[in-house]
Design a protein around this motif. Structure first.
Motif, PDB file in Angstrom:
ATOM      1  N   ALA A 263      39.880  39.032  37.919  1.00 35.99           N
ATOM      2  CA  ALA A 263      39.771  39.322  39.465  1.00 35.99           C
ATOM      3  C   ALA A 263      38.737  40.389  39.714  1.00 35.99           C
ATOM      4  N   GLY A 264      38.608  41.179  38.736  1.00 35.14           N
ATOM      5  CA  GLY A 264      37.902  42.383  38.900  1.00 35.14           C
ATOM      6  C   GLY A 264      36.535  42.372  38.673  1.00 35.14           C
ATOM      7  N   GLY A 265      35.600  43.336  38.779  1.00 30.27           N
ATOM      8  CA  GLY A 265      34.279  43.390  38.620  1.00 30.27           C
ATOM      9  C   GLY A 265      33.829  44.239  37.305  1.00 30.27           C
TER      10      GLY A 265
ATOM     11  N   GLY B 178      40.845  51.885  43.963  1.00 31.36           N
ATOM     12  CA  GLY B 178      41.038  50.559  44.368  1.00 31.36           C
ATOM     13  C   GLY B 178      39.990  49.532  43.817  1.00 31.36           C
ATOM     14  N   ARG B 179      38.664  50.043  43.546  1.00 29.52           N
ATOM     15  CA  ARG B 179      37.799  48.984  43.145  1.00 29.52           C
ATOM     16  C   ARG B 179      37.882  48.657  41.658  1.00 29.52           C
ATOM     17  N   VAL B 180      39.007  49.317  40.842  1.00 26.99           N
ATOM     18  CA  VAL B 180      39.045  48.986  39.443  1.00 26.99           C
ATOM     19  C   VAL B 180      40.541  48.749  39.287  1.00 26.99           C
TER      20      VAL B 180
ATOM     21  N   ILE C 249      36.534  44.100  34.572  1.00 32.71           N
ATOM     22  CA  ILE C 249      36.457  43.740  33.054  1.00 32.71           C
ATOM     23  C   ILE C 249      36.945  44.683  32.193  1.00 32.71           C
ATOM     24  N   GLY C 250      37.712  44.340  31.156  1.00 33.22           N
ATOM     25  CA  GLY C 250      38.493  45.185  30.223  1.00 33.22           C
ATOM     26  C   GLY C 250      40.184  45.460  30.547  1.00 33.22           C
ATOM     27  N   GLY C 251      40.282  45.047  31.755  1.00 29.39           N
ATOM     28  CA  GLY C 251      41.532  45.608  32.416  1.00 29.39           C
ATOM     29  C   GLY C 251      41.945  46.833  32.323  1.00 29.39           C
TER      30      GLY C 251
ATOM     31  N   ILE D 228      32.215  33.372  31.575  1.00 27.34           N
ATOM     32  CA  ILE D 228      32.813  34.254  32.225  1.00 27.34           C
ATOM     33  C   ILE D 228      32.643  34.640  33.793  1.00 27.34           C
ATOM     34  N   ILE D 229      33.748  34.306  34.608  1.00 22.74           N
ATOM     35  CA  ILE D 229      33.581  34.486  36.207  1.00 22.74           C
ATOM     36  C   ILE D 229      34.489  35.665  36.442  1.00 22.74           C
ATOM     37  N   SER D 230      33.761  36.637  37.107  1.00 21.52           N
ATOM     38  CA  SER D 230      34.442  37.876  37.617  1.00 21.52           C
ATOM     39  C   SER D 230      34.455  37.858  39.086  1.00 21.52           C
ATOM     40  N   GLY D 231      35.346  38.634  39.723  1.00 17.14           N
ATOM     41  CA  GLY D 231      35.651  38.820  41.126  1.00 17.14           C
ATOM     42  C   GLY D 231      36.519  37.510  41.722  1.00 17.14           C
ATOM     43  N   ALA D 232      37.098  36.832  40.749  1.00 19.84           N
ATOM     44  CA  ALA D 232      37.629  35.617  41.125  1.00 19.84           C
ATOM     45  C   ALA D 232      39.184  35.665  41.111  1.00 19.84           C
TER      46      ALA D 232
END
Length: 549
Positions: A38-40, A60-62, A87-89, A223-227
């Motif tokens: 979900a993150g970038g 809130g961005r991460v 990425i990395g949670g 890998i799909i990010s921001g989803a």
């Protein structure tokens, strides 16, 4: 909607567990793997700089920036729960402490129905994962996780914490993760020492650095990010794929073999419930069709609580640099030039496991930091200008259990989180006993000699009822939520079996800290990566066996 792409495995979440799975499942090249996050990007200065932990704490961005329900055990307070949305949670925003946990933690997992997860089994996995970099530069092991002894770069003030431990006849350990260390009349791992951290050459070494980055070179990993994954797709109680939202459009991906949830102790149970797997009465309230009435989903939540007390110091602490503009500039220059100085070391510097009176095993974790600070209204820590330090205690193995529930059928809505803190007599007793340990530590001559003043409220003036009330009013999470999809023998008492498969649903696993049967004694990042590495072997074994058949 275009035809959904197919992969052998779909992993939801590129956090501490998901990064491990991305690496291990794609390693032999036989299977295609999709990871959805979900993150970038984690390529940010505030993430890579170890002391940047304070900057990501409320960003809130991460960060999902979760809030709990009012918690009766903590005087009705709502707690703030930062969780990694990047990425990395959470391994990208945590304090980088590397603590395996105590041997009996994992023996207790085995007793709880997590067959094959006892200490001897998990210790072998830890050793495979770790490369330990000692303070003198000696390297031990060859695993992807860099675990560094940073004591030579830590604040000189931190030595006073270990002097205080010796004064109390508490063992001082070179390595808090070495289960072979013990002194006369002491339990293995009991004692205090400098914390080891997931830091490499002055920079954070997250699960993304250790596992995902090397794996990204493989053509069979996508890998799909921001989803944001909205639900697991199913047919006849078999997971077939996922539906997710990316850039405002809804898309799907299909899994030929398995869907694996690694979204963490808050979001993995949330996603199960959004997918119709959970308590039927709760799902019905939100108009969600029930695929499986699974009463244990979201139940069993455990976390660590700690209470901190601050003291003004007579000697320089990190405040002398980080609490003043000129010092911040000097520290920043040192870091930018050669990745050294106070910004290259996490704020948690001394810790350890200790026993309260009569306890057969260590039941409290102590944290000692050479800094004092306040949390501003927006959630950002602000270091005090004057020199100070922190003493903190955390009961290791709470017995209270809370829950996660949906607040809405909207996948973007935050779930309800109820920790049920201090809801058992045992937890109330250990809160008092842990506070007594903090009193002992503060009263040592080693610390009294460097204490200019004790800051209010003064824990030394409190009796047992006042200590319990102080813990209720002032304690907070140490950010270790777990156990909401815990392993166990059956659907009646757990969500997943000992191979992390969701009871009653085919081709679906949960592999992250939510699968812990009970919370480990210390920081949870190391056990989460260990769990994912062991679980990845099980996934490969099960699917290789199917392929052979």
């Amino acid at each position: 909607m275009t035809e959904a792409p197919e992969f052998d495995f779909i992993v939801v979440g590129a956090g501490s567990a998901g990064c491990v799975l991305a690496d291990k499942l794609s390693e032999n090249g036989r299977f295609t793997v999709l990871v959805i996050e979900a993150g970038g990007s984690d390529r940010k200065f505030s993430i890579k700089m170890p002391m940047g932990y304070g900057l990501t704490f409320s960003d809130g961005r991460v960060n999902w920036k979760y809030q709990t329900e009012p918690d009766a055990g903590l005087g009705g307070k709502s707690g703030y729960w930062p969780r990694g949305k990047v990425i990395g949670g959470s391994s990208s925003i945590n304090a980088m402490a590397y603590m395996r946990g105590l041997p009996h933690d994992f023996d207790d997992w085995e007793k709880a129905g997590a067959t094959g997860w006892d200490w001897e089994a998990v210790r072998a996995t830890y050793e495979e994962l770790e490369t330990v970099v000692e303070a003198d530069g000696t390297v031990r092991g060859s695993g992807p996780v860099i675990v560094s002894d940073l004591k030579n770069a830590m604040s000189p003030f931190s030595r006073h914490f270990l002097e205080a431990a010796r004064e109390l006849n508490w063992p001082v350990l070179d390595d808090l993760n070495d289960a072979g260390q013990q002194g006369m009349n002491h339990h293995p791992n009991e004692g205090m020492g400098y914390m080891r951290a997931t830091v490499r050459n002055g920079q954070r070494w997250s699960a993304a650095d250790a596992f995902l980055r090397p794996a990204q070179k493989r053509r069979n990993l996508s890998i799909i990010s921001g989803a944001l994954v909205e639900r697991v797709l199913m047919r006849d109680r078999q997971a077939t794929g996922v539906r997710y939202r990316l850039n405002g459009s809804v898309q799907e991906a299909r899994a030929r073999r398995e869907v694996i949830l690694s979204a963490g102790a808050v979001d993995s149970p949330k996603l199960l419930m959004l997918s119709g797997i959970g308590p039927a009465s709760d799902l019905g309230k939100h108009g969600i069709d029930v695929v499986l009435n699974h009463q244990q989903v979201g139940k069993g939540l455990q976390d660590h609580l700690a209470v901190s007390h601050f003291y003004w110091a007579t000697e320089p602490t990190l405040n002398s640099l980080l609490g003043r503009r000129t010092g911040q500039v000097r520290a920043g220059v040192a870091y930018l030039l050669n990745r050294s100085g106070p910004l290259s070391v996490p704020v948690n510097q001394v810790s350890g496991y200790l026993r309260t009176a009569g306890a057969p095993v260590p039941d409290v974790q102590v944290y000692c930091n050479p800094a004092s600070y306040a949390i501003l209204p927006e959630g950002t820590p602000k270091v005090d200008r004057d020199n100070g330090f922190l003493l903190c205690v955390q009961p290791c193995r709470p017995t209270s259990r809370g829950w996660i529930a949906l607040s809405s059928a909207d996948p973007s809505a935050q779930p309800r989180i109820q920790p049920n803190s201090l809801s058992t007599p045992e937890d109330q007793q250990i809160a008092v006993a842990a506070s007594r340990l903090l009193q002992q530590l503060a009263q040592t001559s080693s610390l009294r000699n460097v204490t200019r003043a004790r800051r209010a409220p003064d824990i030394l003036e409190m009796n047992d009822p006042e200590l319990l009330d102080n813990f209720r009013q002032r304690s907070g999470t140490v950010y270790h939520p777990s156990c909401t999809c815990r392993m166990g023998d059956s659907q009646d008492v757990s969500v997943t079996d000992s191979r992390l498969r969701v009871h009653g649903i085919g081709r679906l696993r949960v592999i992250d800290a939510s699968a812990f049967p009970n919370v480990t004694s210390g920081n949870t990042n190391a056990p989460t990566m260990m769990l994912a590495a062991r679980a990845a072997k099980m996934v490969m074994e099960d699917n290789s066996a199917q392929a052979a058949a």
